[in-house]
Enzyme design. Structure first.
Site, PDB file in Angstrom:
ATOM      1  N   HIS A 191      88.337 -30.712 -31.587  1.00  0.00           N
ATOM      2  CA  HIS A 191      87.175 -30.673 -32.483  1.00  0.00           C
ATOM      3  C   HIS A 191      86.326 -31.937 -32.336  1.00  0.00           C
ATOM      4  O   HIS A 191      85.102 -31.886 -32.382  1.00  0.00           O
ATOM      5  CB  HIS A 191      87.637 -30.502 -33.933  1.00  0.00           C
ATOM      6  CG  HIS A 191      87.970 -29.080 -34.250  1.00  0.00           C
ATOM      7  ND1 HIS A 191      88.743 -28.703 -35.315  1.00  0.00           N
ATOM      8  CD2 HIS A 191      87.620 -27.937 -33.614  1.00  0.00           C
ATOM      9  CE1 HIS A 191      88.854 -27.387 -35.329  1.00  0.00           C
ATOM     10  NE2 HIS A 191      88.184 -26.904 -34.303  1.00  0.00           N
ATOM     11  N   ARG A 467      95.233 -27.920  -9.055  1.00  0.00           N
ATOM     12  CA  ARG A 467      93.914 -28.386  -9.481  1.00  0.00           C
ATOM     13  C   ARG A 467      93.970 -29.408 -10.617  1.00  0.00           C
ATOM     14  O   ARG A 467      93.015 -30.129 -10.857  1.00  0.00           O
ATOM     15  CB  ARG A 467      93.033 -27.192  -9.898  1.00  0.00           C
ATOM     16  CG  ARG A 467      93.599 -26.389 -11.039  1.00  0.00           C
ATOM     17  CD  ARG A 467      92.869 -25.069 -11.224  1.00  0.00           C
ATOM     18  NE  ARG A 467      91.754 -25.168 -12.154  1.00  0.00           N
ATOM     19  CZ  ARG A 467      91.009 -24.136 -12.532  1.00  0.00           C
ATOM     20  NH1 ARG A 467      91.249 -22.927 -12.039  1.00  0.00           N
ATOM     21  NH2 ARG A 467      90.041 -24.286 -13.388  1.00  0.00           N
ATOM     22  N   CYS A 504      80.794 -19.659  -8.867  1.00  0.00           N
ATOM     23  CA  CYS A 504      80.856 -20.069 -10.274  1.00  0.00           C
ATOM     24  C   CYS A 504      81.890 -21.173 -10.499  1.00  0.00           C
ATOM     25  O   CYS A 504      82.103 -21.601 -11.622  1.00  0.00           O
ATOM     26  CB  CYS A 504      81.118 -18.883 -11.193  1.00  0.00           C
ATOM     27  SG  CYS A 504      82.680 -18.076 -10.880  1.00  0.00           S
TER      28      CYS A 504
HETATM   29  C1  PEP Z   1      87.422 -20.974 -10.673  1.00  0.00           C
HETATM   30  O1  PEP Z   1      88.609 -20.810 -10.439  1.00  0.00           O
HETATM   31  O2  PEP Z   1      86.634 -21.581  -9.914  1.00  0.00           O
HETATM   32  C2  PEP Z   1      86.842 -20.465 -11.915  1.00  0.00           C
HETATM   33  C3  PEP Z   1      85.540 -20.483 -12.126  1.00  0.00           C
HETATM   34  O3  PEP Z   1      87.690 -19.999 -12.854  1.00  0.00           O
HETATM   35  P1  PEP Z   1      88.553 -20.955 -13.830  1.00  0.00           P
HETATM   36  O4  PEP Z   1      88.079 -22.356 -13.629  1.00  0.00           O
HETATM   37  O5  PEP Z   1      88.323 -20.439 -15.190  1.00  0.00           O
HETATM   38  O6  PEP Z   1      89.940 -20.731 -13.332  1.00  0.00           O
HETATM   39 MG    MG Z   2      89.770 -19.467 -11.624  1.00  0.00          MG
END
Ligand code: PEP
Ligand code: MG
Length: 575
Positions: A191, A467, A504
């Site tokens: 928050h 990641r 994206c």
């Molecule tokens: C991605 O994996 O690049 C993605 C846009 O999805 P998320 O980050 O929600 O896994």
């Molecule tokens: Mg993803």
């Protein structure tokens, strides 16, 4: 003191150079835990007085609140906590029955509730725990007469250094004109972080040991573009950042000036630039410019950190609101990407040894068909109120897509039988985030309506580099030739079948990669709201030459790509 650098997470991007000022949020001492019988009335009175003072302060803060209306609710919920009759009853009873001092009774009862929430190990209850902590701290400050949280002699240009931001503190900082803070702990979705974005504070969090290391008066650089804080920079670093700051301020101004101009390159290539949104970010999305809709609406937050499973009606309302908000542009609703690190306590599932390689994304949805159908029906119903597209995460190959499409068609039949409206031509697309999907993109492109490359996952699965692993950043290389090849394969497959291919993942939001991606031929991008204006300004710099440079470049070699991206294409993203 020697220069030191701290890596953390960006709560709200920005670049600030200033003087560090430590703000201790827990600087009270409970000197008396017990009272004697004669002090009972006085103790209850001092509790009442503290409650009244905080209530008045909270009400005043709510009146002065300048952030989004939806975020005001965070502060309103603190008023409810303050007035919670059960909690207050227990605190009063402990003062009377156990002869606890008011401070000790507050400490004990709030701690009990916080421990209970924390033990549930769920993001929603973690959030509740931190809201209770905020109110508890305010009460303890009042009851122990400890100093105000923010000194009156605060100077403009000072950067607050905190152990952890709390919503009420963030609100006070903004009201006092503080521009930036950094914190040792904290998360993007807390928050306090939501309020920081709403109130436009530049902020970094999760910077290990920063609170212990910084001294008042130290020079501090908050590089909340790259997630770094630099303490006592040496002369070269300071000069470098002073230059960067000028450029950054200039690029912000340029980006704002160009906000309403078309999103196209110098040589007339129109680029669709959309937004990546979710429940937490949708209301702070760009107010300037004209985004081409929403390229990724992450829906798993409807499940994460909630008390109950969202039913069809409540999901429909959420999807309808966003579809209407962006009409006539499209909104791409991505179906739940649960699993991996996004686990909901609402859906019992067996522990997995490798959650990222487990029942995640579309696999999870296919394994929980009822949940999936509820979501699909809600999204389909929303498609009657705007331009909705449906996108499936973590598709490995065509069979995933076909299985999901069958369910979508079944849901359409159900809705039609019930006489409920939906768009029968709703586009159904896939995310390309597993290498197998990129390698099979030609077959996928024949059947699906569009593809969107999720580089965040595509990079992790291509290079076998987690990641979220801070020790693996050297392996997690978005511009790796293996990644670029998979992206190119996907782009070509889409072009061959006449299907749109967008990106994206975060890579599209990162300034330094944008010219490369445009030069490779990507015409649709979806980026974080905070990067949108800057991305647009970079796109508007791209020209004929850029396309020629990228076309000629050797994208098979990492060093050649690094030279291309970080040297030759620099003028395009250094605004
Ligand atoms: C991605 O994996 O690049 C993605 C846009 O999805 P998320 O980050 O929600 O896994
Ligand atoms: Mg993803």
């Amino acid at each position: 003191m020697a220069m030191r650098s701290f890596n953390g997470i960006v709560i709200r991007p920005g670049l600030v150079i200033g003087e560090a000022r430590l703000l201790k949020t827990q600087n009270w001492v409970i000197r008396r835990h017990h009272i004697i019988q004669d002090e009972l009335e006085a103790e209850q009175n001092s509790l009442n007085a503290a409650l009244a003072r905080i209530r008045a302060e909270m009400e005043q803060q709510l009146q002065a609140f300048k952030g989004a209306d939806s975020d005001r609710e965070i502060l309103e919920s603190h008023l409810l906590i303050l007035d919670d009759p059960e909690m207050l009853g227990q605190i009063r009873a402990d003062i009377t029955d156990k002869l606890l001092s008011a401070a000790a009774a507050v400490e004990e009862n709030f701690q009990r509730v916080r421990d209970h929430f924390t033990a549930l190990e769920d993001p929603y209850f973690a959030q509740r725990a931190s809201d209770f902590k905020d109110v508890q701290h305010r009460l303890l400050h009042e009851l122990t007469g400890s100093s105000a949280q923010i000194p009156q002699d605060w100077q403009p240009g000072q950067i607050a250094v905190l152990e952890e931001a709390e919503p009420s503190l963030v609100n006070k900082l903004a009201q006092m004109g503080v521009e930036a803070y950094c914190a040792e702990h904290g998360s993007y979705t807390s928050h306090a972080s939501i309020l920081s974005r709403s109130l436009k504070l530049t902020a970094l969090a999760s910077l290990p040991n920063i609170f212990q290391t910084v001294n008042n008066g130290d020079t501090l650089i908050l590089d909340a573009l790259q997630g770094k804080a630099i303490l006592n920079p040496d002369a070269d670093t300071l000069n470098l950042y002073q230059d960067l700051l000028k450029k950054y301020q200039h690029s912000q101004e340029t980006a704002c000036q160009e906000a309403e101009l078309p999103t196209q390159t110098q040589n007339g290539q129109r680029i669709k630039l959309r937004l990546n949104l979710d429940l937490n970010t949708e209301l702070e999305a760009v107010k300037q410019g004209n985004p081409d809709g929403v390229g990724l609406y992450r829906t798993e937050f409807l499940y994460l950190g909630q008390e109950t499973l969202p039913d069809e009606e409540s999901q429909f309302q959420v999807y309808r609101r966003i579809a209407e908000r962006y009409a006539p542009h499209s909104v791409t609703i991505r179906t739940f990407d649960l699993g991996g690190d996004k686990i909901s306590h609402l859906i019992p599932s067996a522990p997995e040894e490798n959650p990222y390689l487990g029942l995640r994304g579309i696999r999870f949805s296919l394994a929980h068909q009822q949940l999936f159908e509820t979501q699909i029906r809600a999204a389909l119903r929303a498609s009657a109120f705007g331009r909705v597209k449906l996108m499936l995460p973590m598709v490995a190959d065509l069979k995933d897509f076909l299985a999901a499409r069958e369910i979508v068609h079944a849901c359409m039949d159900q809705l039609a039988a019930q006489g409920l409206a939906f768009d029968p031509d709703i586009p159904l697309g896939v995310m390309i985030e597993i290498p197998s999907a990129a390698l099979c993109s030609e077959e996928l492109a024949v059947h699906c309506d569009f593809m969107s490359i999720g580089t965040n996952d595509l990079v992790q699965y291509t290079l076998a580099a987690d990641r979220n692993h801070s020790g693996l950043t050297a392996y997690y290389t978005s511009h790796h030739p293996a990644v670029l090849k998979l992206m190119q394969t996907t782009l070509m497959a889409g072009e061959k079948q006449g299907k749109a291919v967008s990106i994206c993942g975060e890579m599209a939001s990162q300034a330094e990669y944008l010219p490369l991606l445009i030069g490779m031929g990507f015409k649709e991008l979806s980026v974080a709201p905070a990067s949108w204006l800057n991305c647009k300004a970079i796109i508007r710099r791209c020209d004929e030459d850029l396309f020629k440079i990228v076309k000629k470049a050797d994208l098979n070699s990492l060093s050649a790509i690094e030279n291309l991206v970080f040297e030759r294409l620099k003028p395009y993203y250094n605004l």
